[in-house]
Design a protein around this motif. Structure first.
Motif, short mmCIF file in Angstrom:
data_model
loop_
_atom_site.label_atom_id
_atom_site.label_comp_id
_atom_site.label_asym_id
_atom_site.label_seq_id
_atom_site.Cartn_x
_atom_site.Cartn_y
_atom_site.Cartn_z
N LYS A 1 0.85 -1.21 0.00
CA LYS A 1 0.00 0.00 0.00
C LYS A 1 0.87 1.25 0.00
O LYS A 1 1.31 1.72 1.03
N SER A 2 1.11 1.75 -1.20
CA SER A 2 1.97 2.93 -1.34
C SER A 2 1.71 3.51 -2.72
O SER A 2 1.38 2.79 -3.67
N SER A 3 1.88 4.81 -2.84
CA SER A 3 1.68 5.42 -4.16
C SER A 3 2.82 5.06 -5.11
O SER A 3 2.78 5.38 -6.28
N SER B 1 0.34 -1.17 -10.21
CA SER B 1 -1.03 -1.69 -10.07
C SER B 1 -1.05 -3.20 -10.28
O SER B 1 -1.98 -3.88 -9.87
N SER C 1 5.74 10.62 -11.59
CA SER C 1 4.49 11.04 -12.24
C SER C 1 4.62 11.01 -13.76
O SER C 1 3.63 11.00 -14.47
N ILE D 1 -0.84 5.25 -10.27
CA ILE D 1 -1.13 5.81 -8.95
C ILE D 1 -2.59 5.56 -8.67
O ILE D 1 -3.48 6.17 -9.26
N SER D 2 -2.84 4.62 -7.77
CA SER D 2 -4.21 4.19 -7.58
C SER D 2 -4.99 5.06 -6.60
O SER D 2 -6.19 5.14 -6.66
N ASN D 3 -4.28 5.74 -5.69
CA ASN D 3 -5.03 6.49 -4.67
C ASN D 3 -5.18 7.96 -5.02
O ASN D 3 -5.55 8.77 -4.18
N ASN E 1 -3.01 10.15 -5.59
CA ASN E 1 -1.90 11.02 -5.19
C ASN E 1 -0.83 11.00 -6.26
O ASN E 1 -0.10 10.04 -6.42
N THR E 2 -0.73 12.09 -7.02
CA THR E 2 0.24 12.09 -8.11
C THR E 2 1.48 12.90 -7.76
O THR E 2 2.37 13.07 -8.56
#
Ligand SMILES: [Zn+2]
Length: 290
Positions: free
Chosen positions: A112-114, A118, A158, A165-167, A169-170
């Motif tokens: 679980k991290s940006s 995926s 980015s 980036i799934s959450n 947060n870019t």
């Protein structure tokens, strides 16, 4: 015994994606089929994988706090007993810390991290273990933790299409970091440290943490431009961190008869260790400043 490779693997760039653990294994990034830590207490840990195995891991990109292995239920991932510093991988990571060895870091899709991909696994580059410490994890048991710091700044994620980036947060997370003083082990510095049993040739200090000894291989004439010292046994001595810094900063110099100039003391020399005294002279002339 597997011959572990430390550092970069030719042809594997940071950000490269792998579809599964066997692809990582084939590329020799991480050869252990299941374990998150690849290595052993004899040589250190060459690679780790973050893939959601421990709820306590956290990841700021250039800084990672990684949880050692053991004590969790493989199905629920919950910690059900204490971890041990003597577990193979946990000890291996302390060896990497003590010897300044680079650790390859790979992030899996479950982490679980940006910075996680995926799908599959993404190679994140080289990190150093800055320190290790013990905590009580979220599930109430003792956990072995390691703070790892990236060798080089992160690539701009980015703009990289290998990451998703799934959450939402870019932004690349940047946090203030402390400057690392990592003295990397080389074949020769390891040899010199072993010859002196990790004891400082000036003050006879021997540092040992959890049974793993620490000393530094110090080049008398510095490596690299403009000094161009050589990485040879004739230019290397085994020192404690204090005396290493003092040598590098020119607090003392070494006379041909091994007595020190600038501070009291002398270099204790093993009979099998032949130093090139031209290096003393160079250091005295260019580095030593009264
Ligand atoms: Zn010392």
């Amino acid at each position: 015994m597997a011959n572990y490779v430390f550092g970069d693997i030719d042809g594997v760039e940071e950000g490269l994606n792998f579809k599964d653990r066997s692809a990582l294994r084939e590329a020799e990034i991480h050869r252990a089929p299941m374990a998150g830590i690849d290595g052993n207490p004899q040589v250190g840990a060459s690679s780790i994988i973050l893939n959601g195995g421990y709820v306590d891991d956290f990841d700021l990109g250039e800084e990672i706090v990684y949880t050692g292995h053991g004590g969790n239920d493989p199905n629920t991932k919950k910690q059900i007993k204490d971890q041990s510093w003597n577990a193979t991988g946990n000890k291996a990571l302390i060896v990497s810390e003590m010897h300044g060895l680079p650790v390859r870091v790979t992030r899996g899709f479950r982490h679980k991290s940006s910075f996680s991909p995926s799908a599959g696994y993404s190679y994140g580059g080289l990190y150093y273990v800055e320190n290790h410490f013990e905590e009580t994890g979220k599930d109430g048991f003792k956990i072995c933790r390691y703070r790892l710091v990236k060798e080089k700044p992160m690539i701009n994620i980015s703009q990289s299409n290998v990451f998703s980036i799934s959450n939402g947060n870019t932004e690349t997370i940047r946090v203030p970091t402390t400057t690392l003083r990592i003295v990397r082990d080389t074949v020769l510095s390891r040899q010199i440290k072993e010859l002196y049993d990790y004891t400082c040739q000036i003050c006879q200090t021997q540092i040992s943490a959890q049974g793993i000894k620490y000393a530094e291989g110090a080049h008398i004439r510095p490596l690299g431009k403009p000094h161009n010292g050589t990485d040879t046994l004739g230019n290397l001595i085994c020192l404690c961190p204090n005396h290493h810094v003092m040598l590098d900063k020119g607090v003392f110099a070494i006379r041909e008869d091994l007595m020190l100039i600038g501070i009291d003391g002398e270099i204790n020399l093993h009979k099998e260790h032949i130093l090139d005294t031209d290096n003393f002279e160079y250091h005295h002339e260019h580095i030593y400043r009264k």
